[in-house]
Structures are given as structure tokens and as C-alpha cells.
Design a protein around this motif. Structure first.
Motif, PDB file in Angstrom:
ATOM      1  N   ARG A 231       0.811  -1.222   0.000  1.00  0.00           N
ATOM      2  CA  ARG A 231       0.000   0.000   0.000  1.00  0.00           C
ATOM      3  C   ARG A 231       0.846   1.273   0.000  1.00  0.00           C
ATOM      4  O   ARG A 231       0.290   2.374  -0.099  1.00  0.00           O
ATOM      5  CB  ARG A 231      -0.904   0.016   1.240  1.00  0.00           C
ATOM      6  CG  ARG A 231      -1.922  -1.106   1.272  1.00  0.00           C
ATOM      7  CD  ARG A 231      -2.893  -0.872   2.408  1.00  0.00           C
ATOM      8  NE  ARG A 231      -3.866  -1.940   2.543  1.00  0.00           N
ATOM      9  CZ  ARG A 231      -4.896  -1.904   3.389  1.00  0.00           C
ATOM     10  NH1 ARG A 231      -5.056  -0.834   4.193  1.00  0.00           N
ATOM     11  NH2 ARG A 231      -5.740  -2.908   3.461  1.00  0.00           N
ATOM     12  N   GLU A 232       2.156   1.106   0.167  1.00  0.00           N
ATOM     13  CA  GLU A 232       3.070   2.246   0.195  1.00  0.00           C
ATOM     14  C   GLU A 232       2.677   3.254   1.277  1.00  0.00           C
ATOM     15  O   GLU A 232       2.590   4.458   1.055  1.00  0.00           O
ATOM     16  CB  GLU A 232       3.122   2.936  -1.170  1.00  0.00           C
ATOM     17  CG  GLU A 232       3.649   2.038  -2.274  1.00  0.00           C
ATOM     18  CD  GLU A 232       3.740   2.744  -3.605  1.00  0.00           C
ATOM     19  OE1 GLU A 232       3.223   3.877  -3.723  1.00  0.00           O
ATOM     20  OE2 GLU A 232       4.332   2.179  -4.537  1.00  0.00           O
ATOM     21  N   ILE A 233       2.452   2.736   2.474  1.00  0.00           N
ATOM     22  CA  ILE A 233       2.057   3.568   3.608  1.00  0.00           C
ATOM     23  C   ILE A 233       3.304   3.981   4.393  1.00  0.00           C
ATOM     24  O   ILE A 233       4.056   3.119   4.860  1.00  0.00           O
ATOM     25  CB  ILE A 233       1.089   2.813   4.546  1.00  0.00           C
ATOM     26  CG1 ILE A 233      -0.140   2.329   3.774  1.00  0.00           C
ATOM     27  CG2 ILE A 233       0.691   3.673   5.730  1.00  0.00           C
ATOM     28  CD1 ILE A 233      -1.032   1.415   4.590  1.00  0.00           C
ATOM     29  N   PRO A 234       3.556   5.279   4.565  1.00  0.00           N
ATOM     30  CA  PRO A 234       4.668   5.717   5.419  1.00  0.00           C
ATOM     31  C   PRO A 234       4.312   5.468   6.888  1.00  0.00           C
ATOM     32  O   PRO A 234       3.267   5.911   7.368  1.00  0.00           O
ATOM     33  CB  PRO A 234       4.802   7.209   5.116  1.00  0.00           C
ATOM     34  CG  PRO A 234       3.466   7.625   4.598  1.00  0.00           C
ATOM     35  CD  PRO A 234       2.858   6.422   3.925  1.00  0.00           C
ATOM     36  N   VAL A 235       5.180   4.750   7.579  1.00  0.00           N
ATOM     37  CA  VAL A 235       4.853   4.297   8.939  1.00  0.00           C
ATOM     38  C   VAL A 235       5.855   4.862   9.943  1.00  0.00           C
ATOM     39  O   VAL A 235       7.067   4.862   9.708  1.00  0.00           O
ATOM     40  CB  VAL A 235       4.864   2.755   9.004  1.00  0.00           C
ATOM     41  CG1 VAL A 235       4.713   2.276  10.439  1.00  0.00           C
ATOM     42  CG2 VAL A 235       3.753   2.188   8.140  1.00  0.00           C
ATOM     43  N   ASP A 236       5.320   5.342  11.051  1.00  0.00           N
ATOM     44  CA  ASP A 236       6.156   5.817  12.152  1.00  0.00           C
ATOM     45  C   ASP A 236       6.662   4.612  12.953  1.00  0.00           C
ATOM     46  O   ASP A 236       7.856   4.463  13.184  1.00  0.00           O
ATOM     47  CB  ASP A 236       5.353   6.766  13.039  1.00  0.00           C
ATOM     48  CG  ASP A 236       6.225   7.418  14.107  1.00  0.00           C
ATOM     49  OD1 ASP A 236       7.457   7.257  14.040  1.00  0.00           O
ATOM     50  OD2 ASP A 236       5.680   8.088  15.000  1.00  0.00           O
ATOM     51  N   TYR A 237       5.731   3.734  13.362  1.00  0.00           N
ATOM     52  CA  TYR A 237       6.102   2.498  14.050  1.00  0.00           C
ATOM     53  C   TYR A 237       4.949   1.498  13.982  1.00  0.00           C
ATOM     54  O   TYR A 237       3.803   1.840  13.678  1.00  0.00           O
ATOM     55  CB  TYR A 237       6.495   2.765  15.508  1.00  0.00           C
ATOM     56  CG  TYR A 237       5.379   3.280  16.380  1.00  0.00           C
ATOM     57  CD1 TYR A 237       4.445   2.425  16.959  1.00  0.00           C
ATOM     58  CD2 TYR A 237       5.263   4.646  16.648  1.00  0.00           C
ATOM     59  CE1 TYR A 237       3.421   2.917  17.769  1.00  0.00           C
ATOM     60  CE2 TYR A 237       4.252   5.136  17.448  1.00  0.00           C
ATOM     61  CZ  TYR A 237       3.332   4.261  18.009  1.00  0.00           C
ATOM     62  OH  TYR A 237       2.303   4.747  18.794  1.00  0.00           O
TER      63      TYR A 237
END
Length: 256
Positions: A231-237
Motif C-alpha cells: 500500500r506504500e504507507i509511510p509508517v512511524d512504528y
């Protein structure tokens, strides 16, 4: 009068004869002792020269050099094999955290064979910027002060301040190595400040792991990581500390 004089002369001769006999016996005894001492000295010299350790062979070492093993064993070369204590060499070698097992075998007249089994570097301990190699039991092998740094999972923490947390970090490293993550990632770091807050950094992706059930948590991590990439989701944690639940914290986008 004549008979008395003869008796006195005879007694005097007997005393002289007895004295000479005692002297001869003393001389013979001293000579015998001297011969024995000289013989023992000669035998000692022959033994010292005949059973000198001219060849010292080490096997099983991969990380430690022969010079380092000589120092650890307390050997300088030229030791007498008959008087050298194999048990003392064994004890000195086993004081090193690098040595898991050692055997010492003498082969007369002049060879000494020492076989060792070394500890394997398991992870790197990062303690306030200082790097140490540790084995799978968490024992420190040596500090890395120069040269190339091997590719190993890194544990960031202080084992002296938080021993239990460090032990859990070692267990997490074992789980990571048994999973597919070990071969898929270039940077594996475990932040081990507190057991309940223990986290895993995989190439910049942070996953909060907590304590226990590491194999199951890592399996869920790999599943959710594939979905995040798709999904190309930018993730913090990613938070995996709760049973049957995964929390993904997206990176907050800054609206200009």
C-alpha cells in the motif's frame, strides 16, 4: 713391664685402625652421595633437553591467533613437557570468554597439541557508543576498537543496569535469526531499555515488540510489513505488544 707395653701398643694400633676404617667409611659414603647427586643432575639435564616443547600445535581456533592463544595459555615455547602441567594450561585457557572448551595433549618427546572450541560472535552490544562482541549467552567477548564491523544484530542497552532486559534482547535476537528477517535486512537493531518497551529497528522500520512470544510477533510483523509495502504507507512504528492485535502508527503528514 714388657707385656704391659706390648698391650698398650696393641691397643693403640687398634684405635688407629678403627679410626682409619671410620674415615674410609665416611669418605666412601661422601663419594656415594656425590655420585648420586652428580647422576641425578646429569639425568635432570638430559630430561630437560630431551623433552622440550619444540612444537606447539593449536587446532579449532578461528578468531584467536596462535600468538593470542600462547599468551592465554601462559606458554612461551621451550617448556619441559614432563614438568608442564596440562591442567594449569587448561585452566588458564578457560578463563578467556572466547574459549568454550579446551583439551591439552602431550606427545613425547617434544610436541604439545592444544585443541580449542571458541565462542561464536552472536550479536553486537552498543553501550553508549562502545561496541562489544557478545556470544549467545550474552557474555562479552571483546570490545571492537578498530577494523571492520561484522554484520550482526545490534543490541542497544546496558546489561549491567538491566540484566533481565538484556537477556530478553538475546532471546529476541535468537528469534530474529531463526526467522527470514535475518537474511532480508541490512540493519537489525534491538533497543533494550525496558522489557515492556523493547523495540526492533529493521532498516528504519520500528516495531515495538515488548516481552515474550517473539516468533509469533515476528511472523505478524512480516505479514503486516508486506501489506505496508504493497500500500506504500509511510509508517512511524508498528506496535506488536498486544495479543491478537497490531497497531500501525502512520507518519503524520505535514500540510503546508
Amino acid at each position: 713391664m714388657i707385656m704391659g707395653a706390648k698391650k698398650r701398643t696393641h691397643r693403640k694400633k687398634n684405635r688407629l685402625s678403627n679410626g682409619m676404617t671410620k674415615v674410609r667409611r665416611t669418605v666412601y659414603a661422601l663419594l656415594t652421595v656425590a655420585v648420586i647427586i652428580a647422576g641425578a643432575y646429569i639425568v635432570h639435564i638430559v630430561i630437560e633437553r630431551a623433552f622440550v616443547a619444540r612444537t606447539i600445535i593449536f587446532t579449532g581456533n578461528r578468531h584467536l591467533t596462535e600468538e593470542e592463544l600462547m599468551t592465554l595459555a601462559g606458554l612461551k615455547g621451550g617448556e619441559n613437557l614432563l614438568t608442564l602441567s596440562g591442567a594449569a594450561v587448561f585452566e588458564r585457557l578457560n578463563k578467556s570468554p572466547w574459549i568454550v572448551f579446551a583439551s591439552v595433549r602431550k606427545e613425547l618427546p617434544n610436541s604439545l597439541h592444544i585443541k580449542v572450541r571458541e565462542a561464536e560472535p552472536f550479536a553486537l552490544l552498543d553501550m553508549k557508543g562502545r561496541l562489544f562482541l557478545v556470544d549467545d549467552g550474552g557474555n562479552m567477548l571483546e570490545e571492537l576498537t578498530s577494523g571492520s564491523i561484522p554484520f550482526l544484530p545490534i543490541i542497544s542497552g546496558n546489561p549491567f543496569a538491566r540484566k533481565e532486559t538484556f537477556n530478553e534482547a538475546i532471546n529476541l535476537v535468537k528469534a530474529v535469526k531463526e526467522s527470514e528477517l535475518s537474511s532480508r535486512k541490512d540493519h537489525i537493531e534491538i533497543i533494550a531499555d525496558k522489557e515492556e518497551e523493547m523495540a526492533l529497528n529493521l532498516d528504519g522500520l520500528v516495531a515495538k515488540i515488548g516481552k515474550g512470544e517473539y516468533a509469533e510477533k515476528l511472523m505478524r510483523l512480516m505479514e503486516i510489513e508486506s501489506e505496508i509495502k504493497r500500500r506504500e504507507i509511510p509508517v512511524d512504528y508498528i506496535d506488536l505488544r498486544f495479543a491478537n492485535r497490531v497497531i500501525v502508527k502512520p507518519v503524520n503528514e505535514v500540510i503546508k
